[in-house]
Design a protein around this motif. Structure first.
Motif, PDB file in Angstrom:
ATOM      1  N   VAL A 176       0.832  -1.201   0.000  1.00 44.93           N
ATOM      2  CA  VAL A 176       0.000   0.000   0.000  1.00 44.93           C
ATOM      3  C   VAL A 176       0.871   1.257   0.000  1.00 44.93           C
ATOM      4  N   ASP A 217       1.289   4.515   1.549  1.00 41.33           N
ATOM      5  CA  ASP A 217       0.771   5.013   2.826  1.00 41.33           C
ATOM      6  C   ASP A 217       0.862   6.537   2.897  1.00 41.33           C
ATOM      7  N   LEU A 259      -8.158   2.598   0.096  1.00 41.59           N
ATOM      8  CA  LEU A 259      -7.293   1.526   0.585  1.00 41.59           C
ATOM      9  C   LEU A 259      -7.422   0.280  -0.279  1.00 41.59           C
ATOM     10  N   GLY A 291      -5.236   0.571  -3.062  1.00 39.49           N
ATOM     11  CA  GLY A 291      -3.803   0.608  -2.805  1.00 39.49           C
ATOM     12  C   GLY A 291      -3.249   1.867  -2.207  1.00 39.49           C
ATOM     13  N   ARG A 351      -3.496   4.315   1.280  1.00 36.99           N
ATOM     14  CA  ARG A 351      -4.024   4.556   2.622  1.00 36.99           C
ATOM     15  C   ARG A 351      -4.007   6.050   2.922  1.00 36.99           C
TER      16      ARG A 351
END
Length: 378
Positions: A33, A35, A326, A329, A331
């Motif tokens: 992910v 972030d 999310l 992919g 966050r």
């Protein structure tokens, strides 16, 4: 069912009804992910030199510091970190604590008291709010960034006074009028306490903070707190100011005196990150450049730091948008009442220097699509 169990059940039902129920979601070390919810603005938490410094410190000193700093918890790492942090930000001295929360608790409770007045911006962080309450001082909350209201509160108090603000605010990403606030405090012999949690590493020459940028680093009426867990990618907090301030905190700040010292791996990681920032002053510029592009793409105001705030029509819509991002992919943070000062639910996106250009562009396109879809629900 016990009375307490019934109460917990009722409380959860209320939160779920309002769309305010929160849960912990453990992340894996190898997840793919992107972030943009973390506060690792400069990507230094995963920098090889920072990781190596933390690992070496663990091997040398152990996993923890084993005591408070006034017993045996102070190591040469703490002393190095304090010296270099003070020098970098333009202050005479620094005191490192286990968290930024502790830094604010220590500074406010040790400097105020029942004979003092605290004038607090309405948008300050929860740690400053809690610190003000614990200090037993009289508290006057003033409208956000309202210098005239601060002056009025100081003029009418007749008490020893401390004004609380942040350099860059953590929810809206806007900057405080620090020069004007410092002038008001100087005129009334008050102290201005500035939380640089979201300014250090992002604002000022080479990331030295907004206080340094405005020439206020050694102003006699200004005290600074900061965290080591955002731009410096580690954990811990610090209070920066004159040597007399540090001496006072060492002797009077209960959150410092009775807390176990910052663990050596965290202290070493923060020190290595600070040295990386000093050697690569382009990192803050990358954050701002990306932030400007992202704000324009999402059609929201730009940020004074690294935080972009995207208002959403309701808590449930904000949660749904966060979940969809999310799933694709990326966050992002999701702030809902009571964590936001204006009761407006929003996505909170942190622009970061860490991801490479391809992954950053992917994240921008995903967010633009997801946010536009959910905005249409207004």
């Amino acid at each position: 069912m016990s009375a307490w169990a019934e109460w917990f059940t009722a409380q959860r039902a209320e939160r779920e009804e309002a769309g305010l129920q929160r849960t912990l979601r453990p992340r894996a070390a190898d997840e793919q992910v992107i972030d943009l919810a973390s506060n690792d603005y400069l990507g230094l938490s995963a920098h090889p030199e920072v990781r190596r410094a933390a690992a070496d410190a663990a091997l040398t000193w152990g996993a923890g510091s084993a005591a408070s700093r006034l017993v045996t918890g102070t190591t040469t790492l703490h002393a190095e970190l304090e010296r270099e942090l003070a020098e970098f930000t333009g202050h005479e001295a620094a005191l490192v604590l286990s968290t930024g929360y502790h830094a604010n608790l220590s500074a406010v409770t040790a400097l105020a008291g029942k004979d003092a007045l605290i004038v607090s911006d309405a948008h300050v962080h929860a740690s400053l709010i809690d610190a003000a309450r614990l200090s037993r001082a009289s508290i006057e909350v003033v409208a956000h960034n309202d210098v005239a209201a601060v002056r009025s509160a100081l003029a009418s108090s007749g008490k020893r006074a401390i004004v609380l603000t942040e350099s860059v605010f953590s929810v809206l990403g806007d900057a405080a009028p620090l020069a004007e606030l410092a002038g008001a405090c100087a005129d009334h012999d008050a102290l201005l306490l500035v939380d640089e949690a979201h300014g250090l590493g992002v604002r000022g020459a080479g990331g030295r903070g907004l206080v340094h940028q405005l020439g206020l680093a050694r102003h006699p009426n200004v005290v600074v707190t900061a965290t080591l867990s955002k731009s410096l990618g580690a954990m811990g907090g610090a209070v920066l100011g004159c040597p007399d301030l540090v001496d006072h905190l060492i002797n009077r700040a209960r959150p410092f005196i009775f807390d176990t010292a910052l663990a050596p791996p965290a202290a070493a990681g923060a020190l290595a990150a600070l040295r990386q920032l000093r050697s690569d002053p382009a990192l803050p510029r990358r954050v701002h450049h990306r932030g400007e592009r992202l704000a324009a793409r999402l059609r929201v105001p730009g940020s004074a730091g690294a935080v972009l705030s995207v208002p959403m029509p309701a808590p449930q819509v904000a949660v749904a948008a966060q979940a969809e991002a999310l799933a694709e992919g990326v966050r992002v943070g999701c702030f809902r009442p009571p964590s936001v000062p204006d009761d407006v639910s929003r996505l909170r996106i942190t622009t970061q220097a860490g991801p490479d250009e391809q992954r950053w562009n992917e994240a921008v396109e995903i967010l633009a699509r997801v946010i536009e879809e959910h905005r249409s629900q207004q």
